[in-house]
Design an enzyme around this catalytic site. Sequence first.
Site, mmCIF file in Angstrom:
data_model
loop_
_atom_site.group_PDB
_atom_site.id
_atom_site.type_symbol
_atom_site.label_atom_id
_atom_site.label_comp_id
_atom_site.label_asym_id
_atom_site.label_seq_id
_atom_site.Cartn_x
_atom_site.Cartn_y
_atom_site.Cartn_z
ATOM 1 N N TYR A 1 23.719 -44.992 4.969
ATOM 2 C CA TYR A 1 22.559 -44.938 5.847
ATOM 3 C C TYR A 1 21.969 -43.519 5.859
ATOM 4 C CZ TYR A 1 23.983 -49.605 7.332
ATOM 5 O OH TYR A 1 24.318 -50.940 7.346
ATOM 6 N N ARG B 1 30.744 -40.886 11.983
ATOM 7 C CA ARG B 1 31.388 -41.782 11.009
ATOM 8 C C ARG B 1 30.959 -41.361 9.613
ATOM 9 N NH1 ARG B 1 32.131 -48.435 11.101
ATOM 10 N NH2 ARG B 1 34.197 -48.293 10.168
ATOM 11 N N GLY C 1 38.422 -53.427 13.356
ATOM 12 C CA GLY C 1 37.089 -54.012 13.344
ATOM 13 C C GLY C 1 37.122 -55.505 13.485
ATOM 14 N N CYS D 1 32.318 -63.754 8.756
ATOM 15 C CA CYS D 1 31.548 -63.003 9.756
ATOM 16 C C CYS D 1 30.376 -62.259 9.130
ATOM 17 C CB CYS D 1 32.457 -62.035 10.515
ATOM 18 S SG CYS D 1 33.362 -60.885 9.457
ATOM 19 N N CYS E 1 33.242 -66.212 13.550
ATOM 20 C CA CYS E 1 34.573 -65.949 13.005
ATOM 21 C C CYS E 1 35.247 -67.259 12.646
ATOM 22 C CB CYS E 1 35.410 -65.188 14.032
ATOM 23 S SG CYS E 1 37.112 -64.830 13.502
ATOM 24 N N GLN F 1 46.117 -77.212 3.346
ATOM 25 C CA GLN F 1 45.619 -76.561 2.127
ATOM 26 C C GLN F 1 45.923 -75.066 2.079
ATOM 27 O OE1 GLN F 1 43.407 -77.841 -0.571
ATOM 28 N NE2 GLN F 1 44.164 -79.841 0.074
ATOM 29 N N LYS G 1 47.721 -64.642 -0.076
ATOM 30 C CA LYS G 1 48.740 -65.516 0.502
ATOM 31 C C LYS G 1 49.292 -64.923 1.801
ATOM 32 C CE LYS G 1 53.085 -67.928 -0.484
ATOM 33 N NZ LYS G 1 52.545 -69.235 -0.046
ATOM 34 N N ALA H 1 51.846 -91.212 9.951
ATOM 35 C CA ALA H 1 51.522 -91.816 11.242
ATOM 36 C C ALA H 1 51.107 -93.275 11.069
ATOM 37 C CB ALA H 1 50.413 -91.029 11.917
#
Length: 659
Positions: free
Chosen positions: A174, A222, A319, A349, A358, A417, A427, A454
């Site tokens: 920036y 920053r 964050g 996000c 999220c 999954q 993982k 079930a």
Amino acid sequence: MKYNHLFENGRIGNLVLKNRIVMPAMGTNLAGPNGEITDHQIAYYEERARGGTGLIIVEFTSIEYELGKGTMNQLRIDEGRFIPGIHRLANAVHKYDAKIFVQLHHAGRESNSQLTGGKQIVAPSPVTCAAVGEEPRELTTAEVKDLVNKFVMGAFRCKISGIDGVELHGAHGYLINQFLSPNTNVRTDEYGGSFENRMRFLEEIVVGIKEKCGEDYPVTVRLSVDEFDEGGQDVKLSKEISRYLEKIGVDGLHASAGNYNSMDKIIESMLFEQGWRVYLAEEIKKEVNIPVITVGVIREPEFAENILSKGRADFIALGRGHIADPEWAKKTLEGREKEIRKCICCLHCTRSLAHVQCSVNVRAGRELEFNEIKPIGEKRNVAVVGGGPGGMEAARVLSLKGYDVTIFEKDNKLGGQLNLVTSPIPKEKMNWMIDYHRNEMERLHVDVRLNTEASVEMIKSLEPYAVFLATGAKPIIPDIEGNDLTNVCDYEDVLLERKAFRNKRIAVIGSGMVCYSVTRQLAAMGNNVTLVDIPTTTGEKVSAPTRLMLLNRLKKANVEIFEGQKVAKILANSIIVEDELSALQLELEVDHVVLSMGTEAYNPLEESYRKHFHNVYVIGDANNPGSITNAIKDGFEKAFVIESLVLKKDAVEELVETI
């Protein structure tokens, strides 16, 4: 475990913080259409303050809205009319003994003409950012001085609003970063050329804030300690910058990385290891005596404590971890680490154009919408068929509401999954998600029945108030001639080791995270692997930088990659690929073909269950396959409003009977 360093008081300038946990600035898109604070935004930040965070740094806030915007409805502090809203936000955060900074921002060349109403973007020099693709206009010396004043006045308005300090956004490419970097500042006036001249813009801002707001008013900066962009700011230069900033009165430094040309270093995918950026803060801390904040895929309390105990940084910025779980600090302090819902770096996000969202925390940005989970006050049973992320999330919310929940899972473990991910670093993150939900099932006393299919009779024995079908998804089998040959299998056959693949010629067809993981695994087994990279729905969910990184890794593993091709036919010992533009065909000799084209809903029970049960709801991949986001969102929302769904259905059926 005790976290003596994480929960000791910290200090930035003369400001005392109750712990060393920081929520860094992250855009939310929750501001109003004119950049004003909204109730949703206040609720979002208040929840993080309630969760125990010591310092909250509010998202990048514009000091010059006409040419300095970074997003469409960016938060503003460029005029006095925004003071009341910022004041309300400060009060909301202060209730919980948390401190609050505002990050002051100007996008410079990383804005675009759509944000500026068609006006040419501005920068220190007319150097185009490749990621934006628009040449900026060079700021005049008078305009630079005016922007210095706008930063100073932005800080002054923050102080009037009750904000405890400000962070100057000098990172991520920036405007301030553009003045600091020799790659983007080739000016010939007093604001360019020598190191001191390139520092002048930031120095005048810092000195001006101290004069206007008082020497004791905290100012942090920053920095992208390494831009990871050729010719840009690197660690050596950042050390010199940091020493200079300390000398002129900056109270703290926030060590980040990257710019828009290296976006994957700003917001990391799940391919990055936990804490990979800490070394940047460590290098800066060697140079200065003011506090240094570190950031970058820090997820586990013990990992964070270790950084502080070794003196690698003074504060830990979490964050996306705060988006995923606003109570990270509180749970850590109370010894409830297993209850922390960790960010899995899925990048969802970053993809939403509406507001912050999220995958693992549906309430993020919707705190007012899902304000309170109300207990039902009576005994009711609910059956959940399927123990994947959607089923477990539904079970979690239902249990919090007071339902007695039973999960039926035909596999020998929970996770669905998610268990198919095999690459070590991704993982680990998928295991965080599985472990969180598994712990919640135990903590909330959900009756989990593994290795159990079930049956209708089983469900009937519970006399359920409702049944949730979370039966997941199955691999897509594309309509390609030869897809039923014996040498053809799907990705599950590889990941679940149903077949042995050693020293074979294998073609993998598809795209996406699972596809690339399968391809790499097959290559690691000593096979000669070819990937025919075909666009898929799951592949579209992988960001361009992540996809490039994955494909490069596959190339280094000697995988041959075909792009812009389709598979025309599968034969017993080969496949025919066809160029999509020229229609030229090529035959590739292979022993096996592995299909990894994504998933489709697997919902074999709904029709029969609706004949026996009053309230049946299909959720997760069984309803909308392809992502953790959809599964968890579906499970959470349906569980949250289940009583309304049942009442609505009852009312409709009653009306039909009346008619």
